[in-house]
Every structure is written in C-alpha cells, then in structure tokens.
Design a protein around this motif. Structure first.
Motif, PDB file in Angstrom:
ATOM      1  N   GLU A  81      -2.608  -2.129 -32.350  1.00 40.43           N
ATOM      2  CA  GLU A  81      -1.762  -2.781 -33.344  1.00 40.43           C
ATOM      3  C   GLU A  81      -2.460  -4.036 -33.864  1.00 40.43           C
ATOM      4  O   GLU A  81      -2.878  -4.889 -33.074  1.00 40.43           O
ATOM      5  N   PRO A  82      -2.624  -4.179 -35.198  1.00 39.83           N
ATOM      6  CA  PRO A  82      -3.297  -5.371 -35.724  1.00 39.83           C
ATOM      7  C   PRO A  82      -2.511  -6.636 -35.395  1.00 39.83           C
ATOM      8  O   PRO A  82      -1.281  -6.669 -35.518  1.00 39.83           O
ATOM      9  N   ASP A  83      -3.229  -7.645 -34.943  1.00 42.58           N
ATOM     10  CA  ASP A  83      -2.589  -8.926 -34.653  1.00 42.58           C
ATOM     11  C   ASP A  83      -2.058  -9.498 -35.956  1.00 42.58           C
ATOM     12  O   ASP A  83      -2.811  -9.732 -36.898  1.00 42.58           O
ATOM     13  N   GLY A  84      -0.753  -9.706 -36.018  1.00 39.61           N
ATOM     14  CA  GLY A  84      -0.128 -10.189 -37.228  1.00 39.61           C
ATOM     15  C   GLY A  84       0.637  -9.128 -37.995  1.00 39.61           C
ATOM     16  O   GLY A  84       1.374  -9.454 -38.929  1.00 39.61           O
ATOM     17  N   TYR A  85       0.471  -7.869 -37.616  1.00 33.70           N
ATOM     18  CA  TYR A  85       1.179  -6.809 -38.347  1.00 33.70           C
ATOM     19  C   TYR A  85       2.690  -6.974 -38.209  1.00 33.70           C
ATOM     20  O   TYR A  85       3.431  -6.874 -39.183  1.00 33.70           O
ATOM     21  N   ARG A  86       3.147  -7.213 -36.996  1.00 32.46           N
ATOM     22  CA  ARG A  86       4.569  -7.501 -36.764  1.00 32.46           C
ATOM     23  C   ARG A  86       4.769  -8.944 -36.337  1.00 32.46           C
ATOM     24  O   ARG A  86       5.893  -9.371 -36.098  1.00 32.46           O
ATOM     25  N   GLY A  87       3.700  -9.671 -36.213  1.00 31.09           N
ATOM     26  CA  GLY A  87       3.717 -11.048 -35.741  1.00 31.09           C
ATOM     27  C   GLY A  87       2.512 -11.285 -34.865  1.00 31.09           C
ATOM     28  O   GLY A  87       1.830 -10.344 -34.431  1.00 31.09           O
ATOM     29  N   LYS A  88       2.215 -12.542 -34.598  1.00 32.80           N
ATOM     30  CA  LYS A  88       1.088 -12.857 -33.734  1.00 32.80           C
ATOM     31  C   LYS A  88       1.401 -12.394 -32.321  1.00 32.80           C
ATOM     32  O   LYS A  88       2.445 -12.707 -31.752  1.00 32.80           O
ATOM     33  N   ILE A  89       0.479 -11.652 -31.713  1.00 32.19           N
ATOM     34  CA  ILE A  89       0.712 -11.017 -30.415  1.00 32.19           C
ATOM     35  C   ILE A  89       0.264 -11.930 -29.285  1.00 32.19           C
ATOM     36  O   ILE A  89      -0.843 -12.473 -29.298  1.00 32.19           O
ATOM     37  N   HIS A  90       1.131 -12.076 -28.289  1.00 29.11           N
ATOM     38  CA  HIS A  90       0.796 -12.780 -27.054  1.00 29.11           C
ATOM     39  C   HIS A  90       0.910 -11.792 -25.895  1.00 29.11           C
ATOM     40  O   HIS A  90       1.870 -11.026 -25.812  1.00 29.11           O
ATOM     41  N   GLN A  91      -0.057 -11.819 -24.996  1.00 25.71           N
ATOM     42  CA  GLN A  91      -0.025 -10.942 -23.844  1.00 25.71           C
ATOM     43  C   GLN A  91       0.459 -11.687 -22.598  1.00 25.71           C
ATOM     44  O   GLN A  91       0.407 -12.920 -22.530  1.00 25.71           O
ATOM     45  N   THR A  92       0.923 -10.914 -21.627  1.00 27.17           N
ATOM     46  CA  THR A  92       1.298 -11.464 -20.334  1.00 27.17           C
ATOM     47  C   THR A  92       0.444 -10.781 -19.267  1.00 27.17           C
ATOM     48  O   THR A  92      -0.336  -9.869 -19.552  1.00 27.17           O
ATOM     49  N   SER A  93       0.570 -11.191 -18.028  1.00 26.75           N
ATOM     50  CA  SER A  93      -0.374 -10.783 -16.990  1.00 26.75           C
ATOM     51  C   SER A  93      -0.436  -9.270 -16.776  1.00 26.75           C
ATOM     52  O   SER A  93      -1.507  -8.712 -16.532  1.00 26.75           O
ATOM     53  N   GLY A  97      11.105  -7.741 -18.190  1.00 26.05           N
ATOM     54  CA  GLY A  97      10.070  -8.295 -19.061  1.00 26.05           C
ATOM     55  C   GLY A  97       8.669  -8.280 -18.496  1.00 26.05           C
ATOM     56  O   GLY A  97       7.723  -8.628 -19.213  1.00 26.05           O
ATOM     57  N   ILE A  98       8.460  -7.870 -17.231  1.00 27.23           N
ATOM     58  CA  ILE A  98       7.100  -7.787 -16.727  1.00 27.23           C
ATOM     59  C   ILE A  98       6.347  -6.721 -17.528  1.00 27.23           C
ATOM     60  O   ILE A  98       6.874  -5.653 -17.817  1.00 27.23           O
ATOM     61  N   GLY A  99       5.127  -7.033 -17.916  1.00 25.16           N
ATOM     62  CA  GLY A  99       4.326  -6.101 -18.688  1.00 25.16           C
ATOM     63  C   GLY A  99       4.538  -6.178 -20.189  1.00 25.16           C
ATOM     64  O   GLY A  99       3.887  -5.454 -20.945  1.00 25.16           O
ATOM     65  N   ARG A 100       5.412  -7.062 -20.623  1.00 27.45           N
ATOM     66  CA  ARG A 100       5.701  -7.135 -22.049  1.00 27.45           C
ATOM     67  C   ARG A 100       4.612  -7.883 -22.808  1.00 27.45           C
ATOM     68  O   ARG A 100       3.939  -8.766 -22.264  1.00 27.45           O
ATOM     69  N   ASN A 101       4.438  -7.535 -24.073  1.00 26.70           N
ATOM     70  CA  ASN A 101       3.803  -8.406 -25.049  1.00 26.70           C
ATOM     71  C   ASN A 101       4.911  -9.046 -25.864  1.00 26.70           C
ATOM     72  O   ASN A 101       6.021  -8.501 -25.954  1.00 26.70           O
ATOM     73  N   TYR A 102       4.638 -10.167 -26.453  1.00 24.29           N
ATOM     74  CA  TYR A 102       5.670 -10.776 -27.297  1.00 24.29           C
ATOM     75  C   TYR A 102       5.019 -11.391 -28.526  1.00 24.29           C
ATOM     76  O   TYR A 102       3.816 -11.675 -28.566  1.00 24.29           O
TER      77      TYR A 102
END
Length: 783
Positions: free
Chosen positions: A577-589, A511-516
């Motif tokens: 990718e538009p924020d909200g297109y598949r869901g609200k995007i959260h980034q990680t480090s 999961g390192i590098g993932r957005n969720y």
C-alpha cells in the motif's frame, strides 16, 4: 404370595446389579438441551456456548478490558435434566468451562473447578435419584466476573464439550492407558503400555488386563487403584511424522471371571525423536527444522466455542500455511484439536500456563497456582500424553518474577509435576527480557530441557558460548523477522526452530499487530488505555476468517521448497500500500507493512507503487498489461528470496513470471455479485457439524473487489442454523453471531451449524447486489 413377589424382586434387583457391573465404560455427548440464564434472562442453548461472543465489544463497559477484547464476562448458569443411567458409576466430564465452575446435581454440590482451560470430571453417582423414572437436574454455575483475569480473549461459559460417562465399579481409570514408543530398531517397534485399573466398589476384586495376546492379573482392594505394564512389538512399523501421520490403535480389555467388563481403544503413533546442540531436532532419525506458530484457543469468528469442525479447520489452516508445529499459547487445548494434529500431521508444544505467582492481571492464575497447579498439570498431561503430535510440554510464558531466584524452585516444581505423569518428553518454558538483564536467567534455563526464547534469539551466540549444550527455539518472534529467523535455524543446529507470534489473528490483546494512519490513536497495543477502536489482534499470518495474508505466503515459501501450484507454484505476488494512499502509515512492533493481493488503486494512476514478488527462482519478469516493465535477479539469501518492482500504477493486469510459473493480479471492476464458496457442501446432522462459507464480492468477470464494503444479511432456513457471519475487520463492532456484516476487503465468512435432522439448509445472502444462494446437505452419515 407376598413372599414370592419379594423373592422375585430380589432376584431381579440382583440381576440388574450384576448387569450394570459388567457394562463397559461409555461416553455420551451431553451438549444438547441446556437452559442458560444470565442477567435474569433464560434461553435454550446447545453446547459449546460462549456468551461473550453474542455481545458487541464495548470499551465503555467491557469488563475484560483491552486484553480480553472489551467483552463483558460476568456470571451465568446452565441447567439440564436427564434420567439416571443404568450403571454402577456416573460422571460428568467437562472439557472446559471458563471459568470457576460449580456443579450441582439435584440441589447438592457435586464438584467445582477453577482454571478455565483444563478438563475436569465430577462423580455424580451419589447425587442421582435411584428412581430411574425421575428427572435429575444438573446446574453449572460459571463465574467469570473477576476481571481482568486473562491477557487475551477467554470467552465465558461452557465453551467446550460435556460428556456423560458411565462405567462399572471396577474399571479402567480415566486416562488410565498410556502408550509409548519405547524403541524402533531392526525393523520393529517396541510399544510400552501402562494400564491403570480402579476399584470403586466396597470389596476386593480380581481382574485381568488384556493387551493383545498379553494378560496380566491384578488384585485390587476396595477403593484402590493399581497400574500394570506390558509391551508388544510392531513389525515394519509405519512411523508417524507431519508428512506421514499414520496412527495405530491399541486395544485394552479388563476382564473379571472371564467376562469383559471394560475396554478402551487408544490411538497413538509410532515415532522417535531426539534433540541436542550438535544435531538439532531429529524425528525418526531425520533432521527436521521447526517452523512453528503460536495459537490462542479461540476459533476466530466463533469466539471460544470449541466445535470439533472448527478445531480441525484451525489445524488444517496452519498446515496449509506451511507450519509444522503449533504452540498452544498459553494454555491446554482441546482433545479435538490434538486429534486433528495427530491425523493431519502437526507437531505440538502443549502449554500449561501463562504466568505464575506474580500477577500480570489482578485475577489471573497467580490467584490459583499454589492450590491448583498439580491438578491442572495432571489434567493436561494425563489426557494428552498419548498424542504423537505432542513433542514437548511448556510450563509457562514470560513470567514476571523471573528475576527472583525463587522462580527456579517454581520451575522445578512444575517440571516435577509433569514428569510424574510423563517422562518421555522434554519440558520447555518461554523466557524473555524487557531490559538488559539476560544472563542472570541461566539457573532458570538449567531447569529446562529446551530453552524457549521470546524475541531473544539474537542472544543465541553468546548463550551458546556460555552453555554449549543448551538447545534453543524461539518460542515467539515478530512476523516481519521471518527471513532472519529462518536463516538462523538453517545455520545453527542448536537453534531448532522459530515459532512466530502468531499463526492466526485472534480476539483480545486489542490492536497488537496493527498499522495505523496519521491522526489515529498512536502507539502500541499495550499503552495506557489500550486501543479502544480494536477488539482483536492483527499479528497473525492468517486472518480470523481463514484468509492468508502475504506474509503467510512468504513464510511458507521460505520453509517449503515447493509451494502448492494453486498458490502460483513457487512464485507469489502482492502490492505494498503506498504511504499516503489512505494516510501516512505508522507501524507497530508486531505489524508488517500493509500489503495486499490487489491491483485496485483508484486515484493513484501514474504514481509509483511497489510490487513484491516472492520466489526461489533465479529471476523474475514483471508485466503490466502484457508489457514487460522489469526483469530482476533474485540473489537467493542476499535478496531474502523476494524482489521489489517500482512501477507507475495503471489499471489492468499485472503478471509476474518466475521459474516457469506465473501469477496475476487484475484490476477488479464494479461489484456485480456475491460468490459463496463452502469448505464442505455435506455436513453431519448431529447438531455439532459446521460449514464455513467464504463470501466474496466479485465483478462481472469473477475478480474479487478488494475494496468492497457491502452491507449483507444472511438468512439460513431448513436443517441448519446461522452460527456466525463476520469479516476479518477487527474494528467492526457488530456481534460475530449477528446475521449482518459489512464485507471487508471484499470478503466475509458465514458459518452454518447443522441441526440434528438430516435435510437441506437453504442459505441466502441479501445485499445491494443480487441475492446469493447456496444449499448445504445435512446427512446422518458421519462426514
């Protein structure tokens, strides 16, 4: 008559002994025909072999936990039979076994090795049957059951090559030839050659070492080793560099009584380099800025199985992505990988260990360091020191005990162990801080020739003020900081390079590098319990199938003046990718914003979407369906060599023009077929060669369908076998060696392994689309 027969037998025996004593060293690949037993089940395997990669990652049962990708580990046993060779000495050389290997020959223990990343050799001469008609049996027991031990995917088993080595009793020692460039001046290069000779016989021996026209006499008592040194010159040498990776060969002979009894050929490069805080890194008299990538040892969809073709491809992928240095994080690599770096042109930091005495995991190298570090460093340095690609050795990474002053002594001991075998290269180490303490590490930095900064290069100015002579490089950096770190290296000569974490996606560190998206498990990969939906790391510039992400093209554009025309010249375009297109995007480090080579955004018609264009041209024009929708200036470093257009989405064709070059993205239609593109259509029939076949879902016009998730099944017949069929989706739990995969972002990768017979491999991929077919030719001619 009996007396005559006995006399004849004695003469024949003496002749055979003399013959074996004059046989030069030989090395035969020992990978074929093993039996592998695990959990009571026995199968036939050919090496390299990694039993973990044949399993599905499972958070419920995976002993390696999140760091190892939720794989099982455990114990396994390999066995093979073979005849006794005609040689005075016989050894088995293992390039890598993960881990804790024990080697038995004919029921007797012949050797053992604990660390899973260093090569080792076992002398089996005394364990073999004298009767050459009888079958010897070698058994290798592998124990990777103590978990967790590694912070990333290690794999399990004999995952690198095994070699059967034969040699006379008087021979050139293993890794006994060391070739260095002493000086390049006045149109010639002075080459130094050290040759270690070993006498394993029971008597005094006199021999001659021959290097070119130079001959050196050496007298060796029984069971002793001696080293002789000589030099020669090369006129008008071709210098090795990443741009011109020219290799020379030094021939060494060992003679006794005028007869050649052993010989070695060593490839090497002629090059010089220096580094200091005023001039930075200088290769062959020319300043060079280092654009590096950290790489783990796995080969993506193949797990830890280190096929030469996969190792070569890995280096080539990094070269094509614009990198000029690889850090082998955090362990020694393979000889095939370094050979590829030598021949393709790639600098290397050869790293020995992750941690030291204070554990990061319960069963990591902290359990071995005191008893094994000298031997493991010797194994790495002696084997790898002739590679011109290696410019530095690294002794560790983010060691936990860094606040304990005793860590300085450990660093000194590790550096001393390296210098015992090679004093021609600097030593580095990757340091970091997880709190406000930093300056307290100055005594630690003083041990190092080049200071390694993991995510800490923002401290460069104050560190330079305290220690103006310190040379630094950022040994790990966040992918999204590409421009900032490139700019630092441009501006400050004492910061000689940036090395991103990482060049390639990899298995483990789940999961390192993932957005969720909102509603998914939040947080970083290292939170308690990890990220069980993931089994790999998505922080690479290139994914595990070899596909370059937009961040890769951006980084290459920064560091290279002229990207290749196949990538749109000096212009590249992707869509955020538009924020909200598949869901609200959260980034990680370690993530970057999800950005794709896609103009398929069904349901977003008429809504704003951001288009990124990367270029060093002064301006960019953007066209949508041949209408100009924007013209923007690119103010070089002020805009970080990229510009963002906000346009309302509509299907069709998006085109960017800059500097006389253009690049387009078109809306793909419905999936129509599968397109198969092999990296090589002809491979070697040696049971080791590979063809990597890119599988793409395309529409009727040949456009990749970027959202296509098509279940596929691969069938390989004839002179080839299916080794892996997988996508870059690090949440897909289908085993990587399965014949089934669902395409991700319209793509997958099929890997076909050659057999030992020449002929054709017929490949077909079935899906809801028409069956796709391809033929790969396998030949006896080395490819």
């Amino acid at each position: 008559m009996r007396l005559i027969n006995s006399f004849l037998l004695l003469v024949i025996s003496m002749a055979l002994c003399a013959w074996t004593e004059t046989m030069a060293q030989s090395e035969t690949l020992f990978d074929s025909g093993w039996e592998f037993t695990r959990n009571g089940k026995t199968i036939n395997v050919n090496l390299p072999h990694d039993w973990d990669i044949y399993e599905a990652p499972d958070p419920a049962t995976g002993a390696t936990k999140e760091g190892g990708g939720w794989y099982p580990g455990g114990k396994g046993e390999y066995r093979k039979t073979f005849k006794t060779p005609d040689a005075a000495m016989v050894r088995l050389h293992f390039e890598g076994v993960y881990q804790k290997a024990e080697v038995f020959v004919n029921g007797q223990k012949a050797g053992q090795h604990a660390y899973g990343y260093t090569p080792f050799t076992v002398d089996i001469t005394q364990n073999l049957f004298k009767d050459k008609k009888k079958d010897n049996e070698v058994v290798v027991k592998v124990d990777n059951s103590e978990q967790p031990n590694c912070r990333w995917y290690s794999g399990s088993g004999i995952y690198r090559h095994v070699w059967l080595q034969t040699m006379p009793a008087l021979h050139i020692a293993e890794n006994g030839v060391f070739v260095t460039t002493h000086e390049v001046a006045d149109g010639k290069a002075t080459i130094m050659v050290e040759v270690a000779v070993e006498n394993a016989s029971d008597e005094l021996r006199n021999a001659t070492v021959v290097v070119g026209s130079r001959q050196m006499m050496v007298t060796l008592p029984a069971h002793e080793k001696k080293t002789v040194t000589t030099s020669y010159t090369i006129k008008d040498p071709q210098l090795w560099s990443p741009e011109t990776p020219y290799l020379y060969t030094t021939d060494v002979e060992l003679k006794e009584k005028g007869v050649t009894i052993d010989s070695k050929q060593v490839k090497h490069g002629v090059r010089t380099f220096s580094y200091d805080a005023e001039n930075g890194f200088v290769l062959n008299g020319q300043p060079m800025l280092i654009n590096g990538a950290c790489l783990h040892h796995d080969d993506g969809v193949l797990g830890a199985m280190a096929f030469d073709a996969a190792e070569i491809r890995k280096v080539r992928l990094m070269k094509e992505a614009g990198f000029n240095l690889i850090r082998t994080a955090h362990n020694p690599t393979t000889r095939a990988f370094l050979d590829a770096c030598d021949s393709i042109g790639m600098l290397v930091i050869g790293e020995a260990f992750d941690g030291w005495r204070t554990a990061k995991n319960p069963y990591d190298y902290s359990t071995l360091i005191d008893s094994c570090y000298k031997e493991d460093i010797r194994a790495m340095v002696q084997r790898d020191r002739n590679h011109p690609s290696i410019i530095c050795w690294s002794i560790g990474n983010e060691v936990i005990e860094r606040k304990d002053i005793r860590v300085v002594t450990t660093a000194r001991n590790l550096k001393k162990a390296i210098l015992e075998w090679d004093n021609t290269r600097p030593v580095t180490e990757a340091l970091c801080a997880w709190d406000s303490d930093w300056e307290i590490y100055d005594p630690h930095f003083e041990v190092l020739d080049i200071g390694g900064y993991n995510y800490m290069i923002h401290k460069h100015a104050s560190d330079h003020q305290r220690d103006p002579n310190r040379v630094m490089w950022q040994t790990e950096s966040f992918p999204r900081d590409a421009f900032k770190n490139w700019q630092l290296v441009q501006q400050y000569p004492y910061v000689i390079g940036d090395i991103v974490w990482t060049g390639l996606d990899y298995l483990g560190e789940s999961g390192i590098g993932r957005n969720y998206y909102e509603g998914e498990r939040p947080g970083e990969h290292w939170i308690e319990g990890g990220q069980p939906d993931w089994h790999g790391a998505y922080c690479g510039d290139v994914d595990i199938t070899g596909y370059r992400k937009p961040i890769s093209h951006y980084r290459e554009m920064l560091w290279k003046a002229s990207p290749s025309p196949s990538e749109g010249g000096d212009v590249y375009m992707a869509v955020r990718e538009p924020d909200g297109y598949r869901g609200k995007i959260h980034q990680t480090s370690w993530s970057v914003w999800p950005t794709w080579e896609s103009w398929n955004w069904e349901g977003w018609e008429g809504k704003p979407i951001e288009v990124e264009v990367y270029t060093k041209a002064p301006n960019v024009s953007l066209y949508l369906n041949d209408r100009c929708v924007g013209l923007k200036l690119v103010n070089n470093q002020q805009t970080e060599y990229k510009t963002v257009f906000k346009v309302n989405f509509e299907p069709g064709t998006l085109r960017a023009e800059a500097g006389g070059k253009s690049i387009s993205l078109s809306t793909a239609g419905e999936p129509a077929r599968l397109r198969l593109t092999p990296d090589r259509r002809v491979i070697t029939a040696d049971g080791q060669d590979l063809s990597f076949i890119t599988v793409e879902v395309v529409d009727k016009d040949g456009n990749v369908c970027p959202d296509a998730a098509i279940p596929c099944e691969a069938i390989v017949k004839g002179q080839g076998t299916l080794l892996s069929f997988a996508s870059a989706d690090l949440k897909d739990r289908e085993p990587y060696t399965s014949p089934r995969v669902t395409t991700w972002k319209g793509r997958a990768l099929l890997v076909v392994r050659s057999t030992q017979k020449k002929g054709r491999a017929q490949i077909s991929i079935k899906s809801s689309l028409p069956t796709a077919t391809l033929t790969i030719q396998s030949t006896n001619v080395k490819q």
